[in-house]
Design a protein around this motif. Structure first.
Motif, PDB file in Angstrom:
ATOM      1  N   HIS A  15      -5.145   7.501  -0.870  1.00  0.00           N
ATOM      2  CA  HIS A  15      -3.815   7.768  -1.423  1.00  0.00           C
ATOM      3  C   HIS A  15      -2.952   8.541  -0.443  1.00  0.00           C
ATOM      4  CE1 HIS A  15      -6.332   7.076  -5.019  1.00  0.00           C
ATOM      5  NE2 HIS A  15      -5.256   6.445  -5.433  1.00  0.00           N
TER       6      HIS A  15
ATOM      7  N   THR B   1      -2.102   0.665   4.118  1.00  0.00           N
ATOM      8  CA  THR B   1      -1.002  -0.122   3.553  1.00  0.00           C
ATOM      9  C   THR B   1      -1.240  -1.628   3.715  1.00  0.00           C
ATOM     10  OG1 THR B   1       0.201  -0.073   5.650  1.00  0.00           O
ATOM     11  CG2 THR B   1       0.643   1.717   4.111  1.00  0.00           C
TER      12      THR B   1
ATOM     13  N   LYS C 161       1.456  -3.765   1.426  1.00  0.00           N
ATOM     14  CA  LYS C 161       1.647  -2.935   0.233  1.00  0.00           C
ATOM     15  C   LYS C 161       2.230  -1.608   0.661  1.00  0.00           C
ATOM     16  CE  LYS C 161      -1.831  -5.152  -2.495  1.00  0.00           C
ATOM     17  NZ  LYS C 161      -3.286  -5.270  -2.511  1.00  0.00           N
ATOM     18  N   ARG C 162       3.407  -1.325   0.163  1.00  0.00           N
ATOM     19  CA  ARG C 162       4.025  -0.049   0.501  1.00  0.00           C
ATOM     20  C   ARG C 162       3.360   1.031  -0.332  1.00  0.00           C
ATOM     21  NH1 ARG C 162       9.957   2.223  -0.248  1.00  0.00           N
ATOM     22  NH2 ARG C 162       9.638   3.918   1.229  1.00  0.00           N
ATOM     23  N   ARG C 163       2.493   1.767   0.302  1.00  0.00           N
ATOM     24  CA  ARG C 163       1.748   2.749  -0.477  1.00  0.00           C
ATOM     25  C   ARG C 163       1.246   3.886   0.416  1.00  0.00           C
ATOM     26  NH1 ARG C 163      -3.664   2.328  -0.236  1.00  0.00           N
ATOM     27  NH2 ARG C 163      -3.887   3.302  -2.264  1.00  0.00           N
TER      28      ARG C 163
ATOM     29  N   THR D 145       4.713   3.252   4.422  1.00  0.00           N
ATOM     30  CA  THR D 145       4.190   4.294   3.536  1.00  0.00           C
ATOM     31  C   THR D 145       5.093   4.461   2.317  1.00  0.00           C
ATOM     32  OG1 THR D 145       5.440   6.081   4.566  1.00  0.00           O
ATOM     33  CG2 THR D 145       3.303   5.576   5.536  1.00  0.00           C
ATOM     34  N   GLU D 146       4.492   5.011   1.275  1.00  0.00           N
ATOM     35  CA  GLU D 146       5.282   5.286   0.073  1.00  0.00           C
ATOM     36  C   GLU D 146       6.198   6.482   0.346  1.00  0.00           C
ATOM     37  OE1 GLU D 146       2.676   6.212  -3.214  1.00  0.00           O
ATOM     38  OE2 GLU D 146       4.295   7.381  -4.123  1.00  0.00           O
TER      39      GLU D 146
END
Ligand code: ZN
Length: 253
Positions: free
Chosen positions: A58, A81, A86-88, A113-114
């Motif tokens: 995370h 990511t 996946k933007r996370r 990144t988120e």
């Protein structure tokens, strides 16, 4: 229950360069939140070996830009990511790591990144349900902050690279568990080498009296002195149970 896994316990140039100990940073998992602290060289490899999947992370915390703390940051952002598919994930790092000539996070990865959060002194941060604080700014050639995590109701302080100074103590007061980067066995003669030595650790433990302490991030003089024996001596002298971390060591909290 939270767990902390030491993917590496190497500190300083020689031990890292020769890989006398691994240099993979620290993996932390608490109630479904997973983070990696200080992704040094080889973190991706050690994670794979331990079957820890980077795309399940995370967040990533980088305490300072030195390579033994940050070399795998970019590849881990890419892996976390899934190459930007996946933007996370959140990345926490000092301002110096993002702007200026020592910036370490590649610009093309940043939008993957988120969120990117800049670490400043004595500030509270959140990653999912996990809460952590930064220490005062450490005395180290790079902009450096220690991290105090709240894990299973305990305060766990990561006293990362720093020269010892009395102002350090306030930040880590109240920590039940202290994890200390002890690069040096004895103080270094040069004032430019800003790291803790064993005598500093003794003083910190005597003043703060945590329930437990873990030594890690060993330089060559510590490896030669045998970290396990150093830890045993510190336990006897201070009455605080001290463990010397080894590569792959796991701590349950
Ligand atoms: Zn450093």
């Amino acid at each position: 229950m939270a767990r902390i896994k030491f993917l590496g316990t190497a500190g300083a140039r020689y031990v890292v360069a020769r890989q006398l100990r691994a240099s993979g940073g620290v993996y932390v998992e608490d109630a479904g939140t997973r983070l990696l602290l200080d992704p040094g060289p080889g973190t991706l490899v050690y994670m794979a070996r331990e079957k820890l999947r980077p795309e399940k992370l995370h967040g990533l915390i980088v305490t300072h830009v030195h390579l033994d703390h940050s070399a795998d940051l970019n590849i881990l952002v890419d892996a976390m990511t899934e190459g930007g598919l996946k933007r996370r994930g959140k990345v926490f790092l000092p301002r110096e790591g993002l702007y200026g000539e020592n910036a370490i996070l590649l610009p093309y990865l940043r939008p993957y990144t988120e969120e990117i959060q800049i670490l400043v002194p004595q500030q509270e941060y959140r990653l999912g349900d996990l809460v952590f604080r930064t220490s005062v700014r450490h005395h180290h050639p790079a902009e450096t902050y220690g991290i105090i995590l709240e894990l299973s109701g305990k305060r766990v302080g990561f006293v990362v690279d720093t020269l010892y100074f009395p102002g350090l103590l306030e930040s880590y007061r109240g920590c039940q568990i202290l994890i200390l980067n002890v690069v040096r066995y004895k103080p270094h003669p040069s004032p430019q080498v800003q790291h803790l030595c064993v005598a500093n650790v003794k003083e910190i433990l005597e003043k703060l009296r945590p329930e437990k302490a873990v030594l890690t991030h060993f330089g060559m003089t510590m490896i030669r002195a045998n970290p396990k024996q150093v830890a045993q001596k510190l336990s006897r002298e201070t009455g605080v149970p001290v463990t010397a971390a080894w590569d792959g060591m796991e701590l349950e909290i």
